[in-house]
Each structure stands twice: as structure tokens, then as C-alpha cells.
Design an enzyme around this catalytic site. Structure first.
Site, PDB file in Angstrom:
ATOM      1  N   LYS A  28       0.848  -1.199   0.000  1.00  0.00           N
ATOM      2  CA  LYS A  28       0.000   0.000   0.000  1.00  0.00           C
ATOM      3  C   LYS A  28       0.881   1.247   0.000  1.00  0.00           C
ATOM      4  O   LYS A  28       2.087   1.157   0.264  1.00  0.00           O
ATOM      5  CB  LYS A  28      -0.892  -0.024   1.242  1.00  0.00           C
ATOM      6  CG  LYS A  28      -0.109  -0.070   2.548  1.00  0.00           C
ATOM      7  CD  LYS A  28      -0.986  -0.377   3.740  1.00  0.00           C
ATOM      8  CE  LYS A  28      -0.161  -0.398   5.015  1.00  0.00           C
ATOM      9  NZ  LYS A  28      -0.971  -0.711   6.194  1.00  0.00           N
ATOM     10  N   TYR A  71      14.084  31.408   2.613  1.00  0.00           N
ATOM     11  CA  TYR A  71      12.886  32.110   3.067  1.00  0.00           C
ATOM     12  C   TYR A  71      13.074  32.648   4.479  1.00  0.00           C
ATOM     13  O   TYR A  71      13.573  31.937   5.363  1.00  0.00           O
ATOM     14  CB  TYR A  71      11.679  31.174   3.041  1.00  0.00           C
ATOM     15  CG  TYR A  71      11.147  30.939   1.647  1.00  0.00           C
ATOM     16  CD1 TYR A  71      10.641  31.991   0.885  1.00  0.00           C
ATOM     17  CD2 TYR A  71      11.140  29.660   1.094  1.00  0.00           C
ATOM     18  CE1 TYR A  71      10.160  31.779  -0.396  1.00  0.00           C
ATOM     19  CE2 TYR A  71      10.653  29.429  -0.178  1.00  0.00           C
ATOM     20  CZ  TYR A  71      10.168  30.501  -0.922  1.00  0.00           C
ATOM     21  OH  TYR A  71       9.686  30.288  -2.182  1.00  0.00           O
TER      22      TYR A  71
END
Ligand SMILES: *Cc1c(COP(=O)(O)O)cnc(C)c1O
Length: 381
Positions: A46, A273
């Protein structure tokens, strides 16, 4: 395939995952060795095989003789079929009735998640293959283990082809006494359900309850399948568990990217940033071609995490961006644009494991791996 070959073979590749085929084969063998004979692997592939790539991993597993898989949802099952994967595919989670045609079209096996859902499945009118999920105490999915009557009725239902029955152990992460006792009660409860069904004349087949830690902790449980996920990929949820129970496993995945550029900063300058990185001395930063959209947790910003360059650790500098991040290479003067950086894996004498990265980010290796981004290329080496 070595790093130089990759450089020549794929000069434009910005960030990628390398899968170690030999390590996967080793882990399959190691788990088979621990399991009693007659118990088959039904690996959890999965979440894109925990970020490794569902199709390449399932193909390798098929080659290693694995013929049953589990996934979280119908779409993942369909994708495996489209990639040419045969054998049993069990959907562990809920599938909407609107998608029931997919179950038949792609011959997928659906988990029965509770009694109400069993009725919805039965009412579909055409035969569906199912495994019955039994709730032995986790209280997530399953019919209560006390409801033997209700579970037995499913075997009698004409439109349900019951090919398995399973439960999930939920306290195998710790050694504390109450958790160990709870796991034993879950195992006993599951056993009890199977016996009670047999006493009613039901032929119980396809029993399974162990995920990775369950396999490594509860030797010799007589089941028909086991559902390893993380252990198959060569580690457990954290470093401690891996050292204690998974020491013989080998990590399958490495995560790598490139140096896009190297910048020199003068004292007093900042970078990234918010200029969250600041230097009071001359510094050099390497710009790497990977970011949080690729699955590198933003929580590793500002030195919380490191990468490997030229066999050395380089601290992440400032805030991780969506597609890029900066690392401090002031102490690594030979780093150049085009060099390969390793975020998970080995470079020279140094290794960063997914467990280590997970600890930096305050999570478990399963989350780090399963969140690796879709734009990473997956290379089977
Ligand atoms: C994901 C999952 C597994 C595999 O778990 P690991 O801890 O990764 O081995 C097994 N069973 C169920 C029901 C799962 O959801």
C-alpha cells in the site's frame, strides 16, 4: 550501478529513489525463515509500497515467489493489476459500493470491515471475494470477535466467497507488560474465533494476523499468511525497534538528489525564506534539487536534519523549500554543482536511515517512506 554511471545515464534526473533488489530478496528470505513453513507472505504494498514504488516492488516480489499482496484501497489494487501483477490482492480498507464493479473486473479481494458493510457487500448481488476482518481489540475495523454467529453467517452467504479471515495486532511496538499481555489476548481471541467457527463446521482458511513486528515477536504462530510491510523494506518503525528486532534486515531504499549550485555568503548575510539561515563568518551553501514536495519533512529545516555529501554530513541550512533545500558545505570545499547528495542511504562510511530521518522529524520511518513524492523517479538497481 555506481554513482558515476548514474551521472552519465541520467544527467537530467533531479531527485530519485534507488531500490536495492538484493536487499529486498534478503529481507524476503529473512522473514520466510522466521515464519513457520506453510505460512506465506502477503506483503503490504500500500501507499506506493511505502514510497518505494508499488509496481517495481511488486514485480520483484513476484520474481521472489510472492503471490499475495495487500493494499489499502481498490485503486491501488487496480494499479497493481494494470502493472501486470497477478495473484491474490487484498484490499485492507473500505471500498465504496460504487467501486464494487472494480473488485470483480480486476479480481480483487475485499476486507469485510464490519457487519453493516458485510450486508452491503452481500446485497451487491454478484459474488465478491472477501477476507473477514475480526476486531480483537484494536477497535479500528472488523466484526467483533464475540460475534461468532455473525461471522459464521458470512461463510453461509451465497454472494460472498470467503477466502480468508484476519485481525490486526496493535500493541507490538513496545515491551511493556500490559502491551505484551494485550497482544497475547488478541492472538488468543483470534484463535478462539477460528476454533468456534470450525466447531460449527466452517472450513476456516486463509488466516492471518501478523504485520512486521508481529512476525518478529511472535515466532511460530500457525497462520496461513503474514502481512509484513516495513520489515520487508528493511527496517522497523524506529531505530530502537530495528536494532532489537530487525538487525538482520537490509534497507531497500536510498533517496538521492543533486547539487544545483554552490553559493558563497559573506559574514552577516542570510539565505532562504525569511533569511532563516544567517552567518557571521564566510560560508558556503549548496542548493539541492529536492524539497518538501518530494517528502523531505520541512521539520528538518535549520539544522534539524543533515544530508550526506562526499561521505560527510552537511547540515540543512534555513527553511526547506517545496522543491529545493540548502545545506551548509563550508567545511566541504570540494562540493560542486552536479554532485550527488544522499538524504537516505549510505555515502562512504556514513549512513542516514529512514529511522534517523524520522527521529529528526518526530515521526516513524513508515511515515517518512510512505510520503516520498510521486515525482521522484524509482530506479531498481
Ligand atoms: C499496513 C498494514 C500492515 C503492514 O504493517 P507493517 O507494520 O508495516 O508491517 C499489516 N496489516 C495491516 C492491516 C496494515 O494496515
Amino acid at each position: 550501478m555506481n554513482a558515476d554511471f548514474l551521472r552519465l545515464a541520467a544527467p537530467t534526473r533531479r531527485a530519485w529513489v534507488e531500490l536495492d533488489r538484493a536487499a529486498l530478496a534478503h529481507n524476503v528470505e529473512a522473514l520466510r525463515w522466521v515464519l513457520p513453513s506453510g505460512c506465506r507472505l502477503m506483503p503490504a504494498v500500500k501507499a506506493n509500497a511505502y514510497g518505494h514504488g508499488a509496481a517495481p516492488i511488486a514485480r520483484e516480489l513476484r520474481r521472489l515467489g510472492v503471490d499475495a499482496f495487500c493494499v489499502a484501497c481498490a485503486q491501488e489494487g487496480v494499479e497493481l493489476r494494470k502493472a501486470g501483477i497477478w495473484g491474490e490482492i487484498l484490499i485492507l480498507g473500505y471500498t465504496s459500493p460504487a467501486d464494487f464493479p472494480l473488485l470483480r473486473r480486476w479480481r480483487l479481494t475485499q476486507a469485510v470491515v464490519d457487519a453493516a458493510y458485510a450486508e452491503v457487500l452481500a446485497r451487491y448481488g454478484r459474488t465478491l471475494r472477501v477476507h473477514i476482518k475480526v476486531d480483537t481489540g484494536m477497535h479500528r475495523l472488523g466484526l467483533p470477535c464475540q460475534d461468532v454467529e455473525g461471522i459464521a453467517r458470512l461463510y453461509a452467504c451465497k454472494t460472498l466467497k470467503v477466502t480468508g479471515i484476519f485481525t490486526h495486532l496493535c500493541t507490538d511496538d513496545t515491551d511493556i507488560v500490559p502491551d505484551r499481555a494485550f497482544a497475547q489476548r488478541q492472538i488468543a481471541a483470534f484463535d478462539e474465533v477460528c476454533r468456534a467457527l470450525e466447531a460449527r463446521g466452517v472450513r476456516v482458511k486463509g488466516r492471518h494476523l501478523q504485520s512486521s513486528t508481529g512476525i518478529l515477536r511472535h515466532y511460530g504462530l500457525a497462520c496461513d499468511y503474514a502481512r509484513p510491510g516495513i520489515a520487508l523494506y528493511g527496517l522497523l518503525s524506529d531505530t530502537d525497534a530495528t536494532t532489537r528486532y530487525g538487525a538482520g534486515l537490509r534497507p531497500v531504499l536510498a533517496l538521492k538528489c543533486r547539487v544545483a549550485a554552490v553559493r558563497a555568503l559573506a559574514p552577516g548575510e542570510g539565505a532562504g525564506y525569511g533569511l532563516a539561515y544567517r552567518t557571521e563568518t564566510p560560508a558556503r551553501l549548496a542548493v539541492l534539487t529536492i524539497g518538501y514536495a518530494d517528502g523531505v519533512p520541512r521539520a528538518l529545516s535549520s539544522g534539524a536534519g543533515s544530508v550526506l555529501l562526499h561521505g560527510q554530513r552537511a547540515a540543512i541550512a534555513g527553511r526547506i523549500c517545496m522543491d529545493q533545500l540548502l545545506v551548509d558545505v563550508t567545511e566541504l570545499p570540494d562540493v560542486r554543482a552536479g554532485d550527488i547528495a544522499t538524504l537516505i542511504g549510505r555515502d562512504g562510511a556514513q549512513t542516514i536511515t529512514a529511522c534517523e530521518m524520522a527521529a529528526w522529524a518526530g515521526t516513524i520511518s513508515n511515515e517518512i517512506l510512505s510520503r516520498l513524492g510521486s515525482r521522484l523517479e524509482r530506479l531498481v538497481l
